[in-house]
Design a protein around this motif. Structure first.
Motif, short mmCIF file in Angstrom:
data_model
loop_
_atom_site.label_atom_id
_atom_site.label_comp_id
_atom_site.label_asym_id
_atom_site.label_seq_id
_atom_site.Cartn_x
_atom_site.Cartn_y
_atom_site.Cartn_z
N VAL A 200 1.00 -0.92 0.21
CA VAL A 200 -0.32 -0.29 0.62
C VAL A 200 0.62 1.41 0.21
O VAL A 200 0.83 2.28 -0.17
N THR A 201 2.30 1.06 0.48
CA THR A 201 2.95 2.18 0.77
C THR A 201 3.57 3.00 -0.45
O THR A 201 3.51 3.84 -1.18
N ILE A 202 3.54 1.85 -1.09
CA ILE A 202 4.68 1.94 -2.29
C ILE A 202 3.62 2.24 -3.37
O ILE A 202 4.10 3.42 -4.60
N ALA A 203 2.22 1.69 -3.54
CA ALA A 203 1.61 2.20 -4.45
C ALA A 203 0.97 3.67 -3.93
O ALA A 203 0.74 4.17 -5.06
N LEU A 204 1.32 3.91 -2.74
CA LEU A 204 0.32 5.55 -2.85
C LEU A 204 1.54 6.45 -3.06
O LEU A 204 0.65 7.41 -3.47
N LEU A 205 2.71 6.51 -2.71
CA LEU A 205 3.76 6.52 -3.45
C LEU A 205 3.90 6.77 -4.90
O LEU A 205 3.33 7.56 -5.40
N LEU A 265 -5.48 5.55 2.90
CA LEU A 265 -4.94 4.73 3.00
C LEU A 265 -3.47 5.16 4.06
O LEU A 265 -2.54 4.50 4.50
N GLN A 266 -3.55 6.02 4.79
CA GLN A 266 -2.76 6.48 6.22
C GLN A 266 -2.15 5.45 6.94
O GLN A 266 -1.10 5.57 7.45
N ARG A 267 -3.26 5.03 7.23
CA ARG A 267 -2.93 3.90 8.70
C ARG A 267 -2.26 2.58 7.88
O ARG A 267 -1.93 2.63 8.50
N GLN A 268 -2.76 1.89 7.15
CA GLN A 268 -1.43 0.87 6.09
C GLN A 268 -0.02 1.31 5.70
O GLN A 268 1.32 1.05 6.65
N VAL A 269 -0.07 2.96 5.53
CA VAL A 269 1.07 3.29 5.06
C VAL A 269 1.91 4.08 6.83
O VAL A 269 3.29 3.06 6.64
N MET A 270 1.29 4.45 7.62
CA MET A 270 1.84 4.07 9.32
C MET A 270 2.28 2.69 9.38
O MET A 270 3.40 1.81 10.78
N GLU A 271 1.87 2.06 9.23
CA GLU A 271 2.25 0.15 9.80
C GLU A 271 3.60 -0.06 8.68
O GLU A 271 4.02 -0.30 9.98
N SER A 272 3.19 0.21 7.34
CA SER A 272 4.71 -0.29 6.98
C SER A 272 5.52 0.24 7.31
O SER A 272 6.81 0.19 7.24
N LEU A 273 5.61 2.02 7.71
CA LEU A 273 6.68 2.24 8.49
C LEU A 273 7.07 2.38 10.02
O LEU A 273 8.74 2.00 10.33
N THR A 274 5.71 1.96 10.46
CA THR A 274 6.82 1.55 11.98
C THR A 274 6.87 0.09 12.02
O THR A 274 8.33 -0.41 12.52
N ALA A 275 6.49 -0.78 10.84
CA ALA A 275 7.58 -2.37 10.92
C ALA A 275 9.08 -2.02 10.76
O ALA A 275 10.02 -2.75 11.63
N GLY A 276 9.16 -0.96 9.07
CA GLY A 276 10.61 -1.23 9.22
C GLY A 276 11.20 -0.11 10.39
O GLY A 276 13.01 -0.77 10.75
N ALA A 277 10.56 0.29 11.58
CA ALA A 277 11.11 1.17 12.40
C ALA A 277 11.92 0.00 13.71
O ALA A 277 12.87 0.09 13.85
N VAL A 278 10.85 -0.59 13.95
CA VAL A 278 11.14 -2.07 14.86
C VAL A 278 11.83 -2.55 14.24
O VAL A 278 12.94 -2.55 15.16
#
Length: 280
Positions: A200-205, A265-278
């Motif tokens: 979802v993140t890459i689709a949004l970008l 789609l902001q919820r899925q984007v935040m999940e993606s960024l959070t997963a990468g940070a963790v």
């Protein structure tokens, strides 16, 4: 000491919120101003840029459709952007998974080539693209822009998805293989559902970048067949030279889709960024 500490904490909070408010105003202010101005008459815009409109009606939006084929450009943008997003997500989802999970010859070379493409300016390939597209007969077509936009979106999306795949434990795949699942079954039924936030993140970008793209949309088109919304605003600037209210209405209609898509789609984007940070 406690009073001093409490005052320092309060001061830091005030400074923090003022700092955040400043950047929010910079980001949201122009959009709000354009939205308000889209309801003003020509005289009201000239008299005061910051005043409220005398009435809220859709006359300016009707004028925007009347003086320019905005609907056609919107349809072109939807088709071109939608197809480029689908192509980019499909290719990157498969390519990034292979790169992140397997070791093979030329893997480093492939990554370096993709990295090098990020440093290649659009102007450096514009002339070769122009000549190639004319030879292939796809100049001034939706297919030509879809190919270019998909190619432009792959490098950045590749690195985003490669990083995200590394956050998914390989134990899940090993368990699936032990249970008799094939490679494709594991990828489609286990990996892709877990990778949904990254996709979802890459689709949004990709959506935002291609929806707002101007250079190739101008260079690789010559008529209304494949012109997108950003080109329409520039091309019809002369038409709206004496009707700024209609121009503001067209600007609002152009910006609105990207805002709505991000809100959804902001919820899925935040999940993606959070997963990468963790993971990091």
């Amino acid at each position: 000491m406690k009073q001093t500490s409490g005052a320092a904490i309060l001061t830091s909070k005030v400074v923090k919120y003022l700092f955040m408010l400043f950047f929010v105003l910079i980001a949201v202010g122009p959009i709000v101003w354009a939205f308000i101005s889209s309801f003003k008459t020509y005289a009201e815009i000239n008299s005061s840029a910051l005043s409220w409109p005398s009435s809220f009606n859709l006359e300016n939006y009707k004028a925007a459709f009347k003086f320019a084929p905005i609907a056609k450009y919107f349809l072109n943008s939807v088709i071109i952007v939608g197809c480029s997003v689908l192509v980019t997500v499909a290719l990157v989802a498969m390519c990034s998974y292979i790169i992140s999970r397997f070791e093979f010859k030329c893997k480093t070379l492939i990554i370096l080539l993709i990295s090098a493409s990020l440093m290649l300016p659009a102007q450096a390939i514009s002339q070769p693209l122009f000549a190639i597209f004319q030879k292939l007969g796809i100049f001034d077509t939706k297919l030509g822009l879809i190919i270019v936009y998909s190619a432009m979106g792959i490098p950045m999306s590749f690195f985003v998805m490669t990083s995200y795949y590394k956050t998914i434990s390989t134990a899940l795949e090993e368990s699936a293989y032990i249970d008799g699942a094939t490679f494709l079954q594991t990828f489609i039924h286990i990996i892709l559902p877990l990778a949904k936030p990254g996709l979802v993140t890459i689709a949004l970008l990709q959506f935002i970048n291609t929806w707002n793209e101007f250079y190739f949309a101008l260079m690789l088109t010559s008529g209304d067949t494949a012109r997108t919304v950003p080109i329409a605003l520039n091309y019809y600037m002369g038409t709206f030279a004496n009707n700024y209210s209609a121009l503001f209405a067209a600007v609002v209609m152009t910006v609105l889709p990207t805002i709505l898509v991000f809100i959804v789609l902001q919820r899925q984007v935040m999940e993606s960024l959070t997963a990468g940070a963790v993971k990091g």
